[in-house]
Scaffold this motif. Structure first.
Motif, PDB file in Angstrom:
ATOM      1  N   LYS A 107      53.375  24.821  74.060  1.00  0.00           N
ATOM      2  CA  LYS A 107      53.005  25.466  72.798  1.00  0.00           C
ATOM      3  C   LYS A 107      54.257  25.946  72.060  1.00  0.00           C
ATOM      4  O   LYS A 107      54.432  25.690  70.851  1.00  0.00           O
ATOM      5  N   LEU A 108      55.140  26.618  72.802  1.00  0.00           N
ATOM      6  CA  LEU A 108      56.318  27.197  72.159  1.00  0.00           C
ATOM      7  C   LEU A 108      57.301  26.134  71.684  1.00  0.00           C
ATOM      8  O   LEU A 108      57.873  26.241  70.585  1.00  0.00           O
ATOM      9  N   ARG A 111      55.994  24.621  68.578  1.00  0.00           N
ATOM     10  CA  ARG A 111      56.289  25.481  67.426  1.00  0.00           C
ATOM     11  C   ARG A 111      57.746  25.351  67.008  1.00  0.00           C
ATOM     12  O   ARG A 111      58.068  25.345  65.813  1.00  0.00           O
ATOM     13  N   LYS A 112      58.612  25.256  68.004  1.00  0.00           N
ATOM     14  CA  LYS A 112      60.037  25.119  67.698  1.00  0.00           C
ATOM     15  C   LYS A 112      60.280  23.830  66.926  1.00  0.00           C
ATOM     16  O   LYS A 112      61.012  23.815  65.929  1.00  0.00           O
ATOM     17  N   ARG A 114      58.190  22.227  65.074  1.00  0.00           N
ATOM     18  CA  ARG A 114      57.604  22.330  63.730  1.00  0.00           C
ATOM     19  C   ARG A 114      58.238  23.437  62.893  1.00  0.00           C
ATOM     20  O   ARG A 114      57.863  23.652  61.749  1.00  0.00           O
ATOM     21  N   THR A 116      57.981  26.644  63.447  1.00  0.00           N
ATOM     22  CA  THR A 116      57.024  27.741  63.250  1.00  0.00           C
ATOM     23  C   THR A 116      57.118  28.799  64.346  1.00  0.00           C
ATOM     24  O   THR A 116      56.158  29.516  64.601  1.00  0.00           O
ATOM     25  N   LEU A 117      58.276  28.888  65.009  1.00  0.00           N
ATOM     26  CA  LEU A 117      58.432  29.943  66.010  1.00  0.00           C
ATOM     27  C   LEU A 117      58.304  31.324  65.365  1.00  0.00           C
ATOM     28  O   LEU A 117      57.756  32.240  65.953  1.00  0.00           O
ATOM     29  N   GLN A 118      58.846  31.437  64.143  1.00  0.00           N
ATOM     30  CA  GLN A 118      58.697  32.690  63.421  1.00  0.00           C
ATOM     31  C   GLN A 118      57.360  32.684  62.699  1.00  0.00           C
ATOM     32  O   GLN A 118      56.735  31.645  62.543  1.00  0.00           O
ATOM     33  N   SER A 120      53.350  34.344  62.119  1.00  0.00           N
ATOM     34  CA  SER A 120      52.293  34.926  62.935  1.00  0.00           C
ATOM     35  C   SER A 120      51.081  34.004  62.958  1.00  0.00           C
ATOM     36  O   SER A 120      50.993  33.055  62.179  1.00  0.00           O
ATOM     37  N   ASP A 122      47.908  32.508  65.946  1.00  0.00           N
ATOM     38  CA  ASP A 122      47.864  31.752  67.191  1.00  0.00           C
ATOM     39  C   ASP A 122      47.954  30.258  66.970  1.00  0.00           C
ATOM     40  O   ASP A 122      48.352  29.511  67.839  1.00  0.00           O
ATOM     41  N   LYS A 123      47.546  29.793  65.804  1.00  0.00           N
ATOM     42  CA  LYS A 123      47.450  28.345  65.537  1.00  0.00           C
ATOM     43  C   LYS A 123      48.594  27.872  64.645  1.00  0.00           C
ATOM     44  O   LYS A 123      48.382  27.283  63.596  1.00  0.00           O
ATOM     45  N   ARG A 124      49.836  28.127  65.050  1.00  0.00           N
ATOM     46  CA  ARG A 124      50.991  27.688  64.261  1.00  0.00           C
ATOM     47  C   ARG A 124      51.475  26.333  64.700  1.00  0.00           C
ATOM     48  O   ARG A 124      51.484  25.927  65.777  1.00  0.00           O
TER      49      ARG A 124
END
Ligand SMILES: [Mg+2]
Length: 124
Positions: A107-108, A111-112, A114, A116-118, A120, A122-124
């Motif tokens: 998941k993380l 996000r990285k 994409r 989108t680590l920064q 808020s 849950d669905k980033r």
């Protein structure tokens, strides 16, 4: 707080073949051997315990601000207590900690990739 008995126990476990190549999954199984709460209190007991231990971690960190120094041993013990309650909660939810750790990293890293680590949600 870690005491001499804890350190002796750690030395035993460190040398034990059971714990030599510990994984999150094997920790979860071993930790279950020390869970003594009633099954009727499954999920809620470790969830509340985790919240309490997280508070103990926060309190130790707060004392760094107050005292200007960190008691790393005491802080590590509280983080370890959190780990135990996470293991118990995973057991009660029939989740494997190793699988959960992998899914969390996927998941993380997603996000990285994409960017989108920064932010808020849950669905980033
Ligand atoms: Mg504690």
């Amino acid at each position: 707080m870690i005491n001499e008995t804890d350190l002796e126990a750690w030395g035993y476990y460190k040398d034990s073949s059971l714990y030599k190549d510990m994984t999150l999954s094997s920790y979860q199984k071993a930790a279950a051997g020390t869970a003594i709460y009633e099954t009727q209190h499954s999920i809620i007991y470790p969830a509340l315990g985790l919240a309490g231990e997280a508070g103990e971690v926060a309190n130790k960190v707060k004392k760094i601000l107050r005292d200007g120094k960190m008691d790393k041993t005491a802080l590590a013990a509280e983080v370890g207590d959190c780990l135990w309650y996470i293991a118990a909660l995973c057991r009660d939810l029939n989740l494997d900690m190793g699988d959960l750790a992998k899914a969390n990293l996927e998941k993380l890293y997603g996000r990285k990739q994409r960017g989108t680590l920064q932010g808020s949600g849950d669905k980033r």
